[in-house]
Scaffold this motif. Structure first.
Motif, PDB file in Angstrom:
ATOM      1  N   ASN A 112      54.706  15.121  21.081  1.00 14.45           N
ATOM      2  CA  ASN A 112      55.906  14.305  20.649  1.00 14.45           C
ATOM      3  C   ASN A 112      56.545  13.907  21.663  1.00 14.45           C
ATOM      4  O   ASN A 112      57.453  12.623  21.234  1.00 14.45           O
ATOM      5  N   LEU A 113      56.997  14.821  22.594  1.00 13.31           N
ATOM      6  CA  LEU A 113      58.151  14.177  23.640  1.00 13.31           C
ATOM      7  C   LEU A 113      57.754  13.024  24.439  1.00 13.31           C
ATOM      8  O   LEU A 113      58.287  12.271  24.407  1.00 13.31           O
ATOM      9  N   VAL A 114      56.344  12.938  24.833  1.00 10.87           N
ATOM     10  CA  VAL A 114      55.690  11.925  25.504  1.00 10.87           C
ATOM     11  C   VAL A 114      55.752  10.868  24.553  1.00 10.87           C
ATOM     12  O   VAL A 114      56.177   9.796  25.094  1.00 10.87           O
ATOM     13  N   LEU A 115      55.473  10.721  23.340  1.00 14.17           N
ATOM     14  CA  LEU A 115      55.334   9.662  22.578  1.00 14.17           C
ATOM     15  C   LEU A 115      56.772   9.035  22.376  1.00 14.17           C
ATOM     16  O   LEU A 115      56.694   7.810  22.029  1.00 14.17           O
ATOM     17  N   TYR A 120      56.406   3.732  27.645  1.00 13.79           N
ATOM     18  CA  TYR A 120      56.389   4.476  28.670  1.00 13.79           C
ATOM     19  C   TYR A 120      55.419   5.644  28.683  1.00 13.79           C
ATOM     20  O   TYR A 120      55.744   6.584  29.344  1.00 13.79           O
ATOM     21  N   THR A 121      54.937   5.840  27.617  1.00  9.01           N
ATOM     22  CA  THR A 121      54.186   6.962  27.356  1.00  9.01           C
ATOM     23  C   THR A 121      53.306   7.429  28.549  1.00  9.01           C
ATOM     24  O   THR A 121      53.354   8.484  28.720  1.00  9.01           O
ATOM     25  N   ILE A 126      52.240  10.973  33.256  1.00  7.30           N
ATOM     26  CA  ILE A 126      51.840  11.164  34.792  1.00  7.30           C
ATOM     27  C   ILE A 126      53.089  12.053  35.239  1.00  7.30           C
ATOM     28  O   ILE A 126      52.725  12.990  36.399  1.00  7.30           O
ATOM     29  N   ILE A 127      54.203  11.425  34.925  1.00  7.15           N
ATOM     30  CA  ILE A 127      55.494  12.425  35.818  1.00  7.15           C
ATOM     31  C   ILE A 127      55.356  13.579  35.303  1.00  7.15           C
ATOM     32  O   ILE A 127      55.599  14.561  36.138  1.00  7.15           O
TER      33      ILE A 127
END
Length: 301
Positions: A112-115, A120-121, A126-127
């Protein structure tokens, strides 16, 4: 100016550094204690803060005394301990105040954080994979699991591989650039030379095996490789291949297509595989090193 002046100046700067690090250790430790949700710390907050502060003051005093007695090792160990306290307590504090603790606690929360980064998902993922290797205290099983849930097996492997591999390169070259100097400063050139020569001739094989098997702390091993006699060229080729293997194993295990760990036979296989991996690494370590290996003074040339 006399040598005596520079000796006194060096001593003064050392003491100032010790005091600043001790003060920072107390501040960040207290900040974390004040913001944690751990029941034991909350229930004993006052006594824990007093105990931590007292321990840091005692350590500072002992280090101060030994520095005047020309026992540099005790002083330097204290400096390293304080640096670790500052780093880890600061990381835990900022993770807490930015509410990242819950986001990194499981696969679904991390997904959910990445979404939340929208278009920029992919760069965000990757970061996070990059930071997971060098900074963030997140198990790779959570980050890769979130990648599988977000992108599927193929893209999860690709994006995880890019982040993990680039971080591995950085960790190695940090170890190569600063690790030798740091260990040399801490324990002395002679002791470092003995340690390097102890594994010289078998470090390439031993470290390669540890990178292949997905059970060892390979993030830390990247730093260790940097201070070993392993050449930069060998490391780049080796880590590029072994990271591809270990990342693929993790991805296809987590998506259930390769020996799912939630079955008794899958779990049994990985348990046996782990035991065999440890035995192989121990056998390799116990083998006599190559007498023709480079010594400490020339291995970085």
């Amino acid at each position: 100016m006399s040598n005596r002046f520079f000796v006194n100046l060096k001593l003064l700067l050392s003491i100032i550094s010790l005091l600043l690090l001790g003060f920072a250790s107390i501040i960040f430790s207290i900040l974390y204690i004040e913001n944690t949700e751990l029941a034991f710390i909350i229930n004993n907050k006052k006594i824990i803060k007093i105990t931590v502060t007292a321990i840091i003051i005692i350590f500072s005093t002992v280090a101060f005394v030994f520095q005047f007695l020309d026992n540099n090792f005790i002083f330097r160990i204290t400096i390293v301990v304080f640096l670790c306290i500052v780093f880890f307590s600061a990381c835990l504090y900022f993770i807490k105040i930015f509410n990242l603790e819950e986001s990194f606690s499981n696969v679904e929360n991390l997904r959910n954080l990445v979404l939340s980064y929208g278009k920029y998902t992919v760069p965000a993922f990757i970061i996070i994979q990059f930071l997971q290797v060098v900074i963030l205290p997140i198990p790779s099983i959570i980050t890769i699991g979130a990648g599988v849930a977000l992108f599927g097996s193929g893209y999860s492997f690709l994006f995880s591989y890019v982040g993990i591999l680039s971080a591995s390169y950085l960790a190695f070259f940090i170890g190569r650039k600063f690790g030798v100097k740091a260990v040399n400063w801490l324990i002395g050139k002679d002791n470092l030379e003995k340690g390097i020569n102890l594994i010289n001739g078998r470090d390439n094989l031993l470290l390669t095996l540890m990178f292949i098997f997905p059970f060892f702390p390979d993030d830390l091993l990247c730093f260790v490789a940097g201070i070993s006699s392993m050449s930069s060229t060998y490391f780049i080729i080796m880590i590029t291949l072994t990271r591809a293997f270990s990342t693929a194993i993790s991805v296809f295990t987590l998506n259930g297509t390769l020996l799912p760990i939630n079955t008794w036979w899958g779990f049994s296989f990985w348990l046996i595989f782990f035991a065999v991996a440890v035995i192989i690494c121990v056998v390799v370590y116990k083998r006599k090193g190559n007498d023709n290996g480079k010594n400490y003074s020339s291995y970085r040339s």
